[in-house]
Motif scaffolding. Structure first.
Motif, short mmCIF file in Angstrom:
data_model
loop_
_atom_site.label_atom_id
_atom_site.label_comp_id
_atom_site.label_asym_id
_atom_site.label_seq_id
_atom_site.Cartn_x
_atom_site.Cartn_y
_atom_site.Cartn_z
N ALA A 153 0.92 -1.25 0.08
CA ALA A 153 -0.04 -0.11 -0.08
C ALA A 153 0.76 1.29 -0.02
N TRP A 154 1.85 1.11 0.86
CA TRP A 154 2.77 2.38 0.85
C TRP A 154 3.52 2.50 -0.31
N GLU A 155 3.90 1.59 -1.13
CA GLU A 155 4.76 1.79 -2.26
C GLU A 155 3.70 2.33 -3.49
N ALA A 156 2.51 1.96 -3.45
CA ALA A 156 1.59 2.31 -4.59
C ALA A 156 1.08 4.09 -4.31
N ASP A 157 1.33 4.02 -3.12
CA ASP A 157 0.89 5.59 -2.52
C ASP A 157 2.28 6.50 -2.91
N TYR A 158 3.22 6.09 -2.49
CA TYR A 158 4.43 6.69 -2.59
C TYR A 158 4.78 7.15 -4.22
N ALA A 159 4.56 5.80 -5.11
CA ALA A 159 4.70 5.98 -6.43
C ALA A 159 3.91 7.18 -6.89
N ASP A 160 2.67 7.20 -6.63
CA ASP A 160 1.62 8.24 -7.19
C ASP A 160 1.80 9.52 -6.63
N GLN A 161 2.66 9.63 -5.48
CA GLN A 161 2.82 10.98 -5.07
C GLN A 161 4.05 11.37 -5.64
N SER A 199 1.36 -1.68 -8.52
CA SER A 199 1.89 -2.58 -9.65
C SER A 199 2.94 -1.84 -10.48
N PHE A 200 3.65 -2.03 -10.81
CA PHE A 200 4.84 -1.52 -11.69
C PHE A 200 4.45 -0.88 -12.82
N THR A 201 5.06 0.25 -13.04
CA THR A 201 4.74 1.01 -14.47
C THR A 201 6.18 1.45 -14.80
N GLY A 202 6.51 1.18 -15.88
CA GLY A 202 7.77 1.76 -16.57
C GLY A 202 8.41 1.09 -17.47
N VAL A 203 9.67 1.04 -17.83
CA VAL A 203 10.29 0.09 -18.89
C VAL A 203 10.89 -0.92 -18.40
N GLY A 204 10.74 -2.05 -19.28
CA GLY A 204 11.42 -3.27 -19.22
C GLY A 204 12.09 -3.66 -20.48
N TRP A 205 13.10 -4.34 -20.49
CA TRP A 205 13.88 -4.98 -21.59
C TRP A 205 14.54 -6.12 -21.30
N HIS A 206 14.92 -6.82 -22.56
CA HIS A 206 15.44 -8.08 -22.39
C HIS A 206 17.15 -7.62 -22.82
N GLU A 207 18.10 -7.68 -21.97
CA GLU A 207 19.38 -7.08 -22.00
C GLU A 207 20.28 -8.24 -22.20
N ALA A 226 11.60 1.91 -13.37
CA ALA A 226 10.25 2.42 -12.92
C ALA A 226 10.40 3.87 -13.76
N ALA A 227 9.00 4.22 -14.02
CA ALA A 227 8.97 5.47 -14.89
C ALA A 227 9.57 6.81 -14.02
N GLU A 228 9.18 6.67 -12.85
CA GLU A 228 9.93 8.04 -12.21
C GLU A 228 11.25 8.01 -12.03
N ASP A 229 12.03 6.94 -12.22
CA ASP A 229 13.26 6.65 -11.99
C ASP A 229 14.15 7.21 -13.46
N LEU A 230 13.41 7.15 -14.64
CA LEU A 230 13.99 7.57 -15.85
C LEU A 230 14.93 8.45 -16.02
N PRO A 231 14.47 9.92 -15.57
CA PRO A 231 15.26 11.05 -15.40
C PRO A 231 16.61 10.84 -14.89
N GLU A 232 16.85 10.01 -14.02
CA GLU A 232 18.16 9.96 -13.32
C GLU A 232 18.58 8.55 -13.88
N GLU A 233 17.85 7.57 -14.40
CA GLU A 233 18.38 6.34 -15.10
C GLU A 233 17.87 6.07 -16.32
N PRO A 234 18.31 6.62 -17.45
CA PRO A 234 18.01 6.59 -18.81
C PRO A 234 18.66 5.19 -19.15
N ALA A 254 15.63 4.35 -23.43
CA ALA A 254 14.50 4.92 -22.72
C ALA A 254 14.71 6.07 -21.84
N LYS A 255 13.84 6.82 -21.80
CA LYS A 255 14.28 8.13 -21.03
C LYS A 255 12.63 9.09 -20.87
#
Length: 571
Positions: free
Chosen positions: A22-30, A233-241, A255-263, A296-297
């Protein structure tokens, strides 16, 4: 620590796990909201809104070297529009814009929005809040080329798959200077969410033409308004590396919110890149074995304050000599994460059904659940049968646990006498209890380890029931018509609380517990019932069934021990 204390800790652990979700879902939204910046209102994409041609590997480049950062981070990005082409198959209802040949909108036919709204779910949409489009084209070092800003022409404004058709092709044509021509062809298949994408390149000019394909998915994070509360639930980018040190690939995600720092910047051979949300997926699958650059970015979306992002690939450069032609192919997947289909689309794509660290347990559990569904045709009864099978698999462990609890009940009066005699001397009390355990050959932790062993299985099954789209809006019986949503009348959570209370009454005497422990044990059924009221009904069906089976097993074992004279309390 006795069995009751350990059971209390296990219950608190389960509650803590769900509270963390529950915290992870709320934190991601915030976090998404905090990072949102209004996008400038413009009517046309910036001229330099393209992947960088330097990303394109040559035919001889090392596929494992790092890809240069794509030049796509332009916040001033509006969407131009041309005429539209509508495509209808048995599974998809899509709209393609001739401006860029983008897929701008797509409905999934027969996939409802929610249990209350049976209209078709819109997966792709060029409007906020759930902005999500698919773009593709060709890159060149200089001159014009059919990128996602180019204008295509179509001979028809509607394509519909006929009853006797298994495939449907939608061609879009671009003509450039010097007679150069490209036909972008989308290929739709009956019963599939896989879409073929080819660029048929014809060089009718007088000079060689060097082109490189690209495709990208551009979107905002999925709005969880239709999801069950507290269900992260996870929202973001996944890839086969591709692994640099082995012959194979591994699944990675950010995760989508981490892409600015982790393209993402990854050059490799083959693989795929995807954008993920709960139950649904968009993926780009380049040809296997071809040198590509995955990226991805973060990327702002026109008219939206949500932090947008993009994921895509740039393919190897192709030299098309004058008078020659070539065909460049890739694949898209846009649809639900149906696990029996994803592996056929691309190796490893099934890993986008995000079971987390317990994938090694969740995947076989889902396989068994799916086979049970093939047998009974109802996901609710499949969960019940799976619970029975898990209970049978752990029968001996549970028997060990219940035997230990029965012996604890037998020793309860003697332990109470020790507490009354040495209650003021904690050290002396512990020594006398250990003497009692040694004399009787009893291990107070004997019932703890079976619970500990079973906890990973319980958590793995939670992820199966939470992440599997097959259970989305699945009917069970009576008032439970959606196993992925909470019980609308709270009957299942209340029934679960009653079975948990019955287990406590059956498990052991309160004589072995201090007043604080007694109050905690009395509160736990109420607390978990309230919490389970917000969780998917399928998960509560599992826990309720498990409790019923535990009560039956416990009663049988206690009765058997009583007949042997091992389970009755002694003074």
């Amino acid at each position: 620590m006795d069995n009751l204390r350990f059971a209390l800790l296990c219950a608190l652990g389960v509650l803590g796990f769900f509270l963390y979700q529950a915290w992870e879902a709320d934190y991601a939204d915030q976090r998404r909201a905090a990072e949102s910046d209004p996008a400038p209102s413009v009517t046309r994409e910036a001229d330099n809104d393209l992947p960088d041609i330097s990303d394109a590997p040559t035919q001889t480049q090392d596929a494992q070297s790092e890809a240069p950062e794509p030049d796509t981070d332009r916040s001033a990005a509006g969407l131009a529009s041309g005429s539209t082409v509508r495509v209808v198959t048995d599974t998809l209802d899509a709209v393609i814009d001739t401006q860029g040949g983008d897929i701008r909108r797509m409905r999934l036919i027969g996939v409802p929005v929610s249990g209350e709204d049976d209209s078709d779910l819109v997966l792709l949409n060029d409007e906020a809040p759930n902005f999500f489009i698919a773009q593709s084209g060709l890159l060149v070092e200089s001159g014009d080329a059919p990128d996602h800003r180019a204008t295509y022409r179509s001979d028809r404004d509607r394509y519909e798959m006929g009853p006797n058709q298994d495939t449907l092709e939608v061609p879009l044509t671009w003509t450039g200077a010097d007679g150069r021509e490209v036909t972008k062809v989308y290929r739709f298949e009956r019963g599939h969410y896989r879409i073929g994408l080819t660029h048929e390149v014809r060089n009718n000019g007088g000079q060689a033409w060097t082109v490189s394909p690209y495709a990208r998915l551009w979107r905002t994070p999925f709005d969880h308004g239709q999801e069950a509360p507290f269900a992260y639930s996870f929202t973001g980018v996944g890839w086969h590396e591709a692994k640099a040190d082995a012959d194979g690939y591994r699944f990675e995600k950010v995760a989508a919110e981490d892409l600015p720092e982790e393209p993402l910047k990854q050059r490799q051979e083959g693989g795929w890149v995807s954008v993920m949300q709960h139950y649904f997926l968009g993926a780009i699958i380049p040809p296997a074995g071809e040198s590509v650059s995955l990226y991805a970015k973060a990327k702002a979306v026109p008219g939206s304050t949500a932090p947008g992002f993009e994921a895509g690939y740039v393919g190897a450069q192709r030299v098309v000599e004058p008078g020659q032609r070539t065909t460049i192919s890739t694949e898209l997947f846009l649809g639900p994460k149906l696990q029996d289909r994803l592996e056929d689309v691309a190796p490893g794509l099934v890993l986008t059904v995000d079971y987390g660290i317990f994938t090694f347990l969740s995947s076989p559990l889902f396989w068994v659940l799916e086979k049970l569904h093939d047998l009974v045709g109802n996901w609710g009864w499949s969960i019940v049968l799976l619970t029975v099978l898990i209970k049978l698999a752990f029968y001996k462990l549970s028997e060990t646990q219940f035997r230990a609890m029965a012996r604890m009940r037998k020793f309860a009066p003697r332990m109470q006498q020790l507490k009354e005699q040495y209650g003021d001397d904690r050290q002396k009390l512990q020594e006398k209890m250990m003497d009692l355990y040694k004399k009787e050959g009893f291990n107070p932790l004997g019932g703890c380890w079976p619970l500990l062993v079973q906890m990973p299985v319980f958590i793995a099954l939670y992820w199966v029931l939470h992440e599997s789209v097959e259970l989305r809006h699945a009917d069970f019986m009576l008032w439970i018509n959606d196993l992925s949503s909470p019980d609308p009348y709270y009957i299942l959570p209340i029934a679960f609380g009653l079975t948990m209370f019955a287990q406590q009454k059956l498990s052991a005497s309160s004589m072995t517990m201090d007043p604080m422990q007694q109050r905690m044990m009395q509160i736990m059924p109420i607390a978990l019932s309230v919490f389970f009221a917000f969780f998917p009904a399928g998960l509560v069906v599992y826990w309720f069934t498990n409790n019923l089976l535990s009560i039956g097993q416990q009663w049988y074992i206690y009765r058997k021990l009583d007949q042997e004279g091992l389970g009755q309390a002694s003074g």
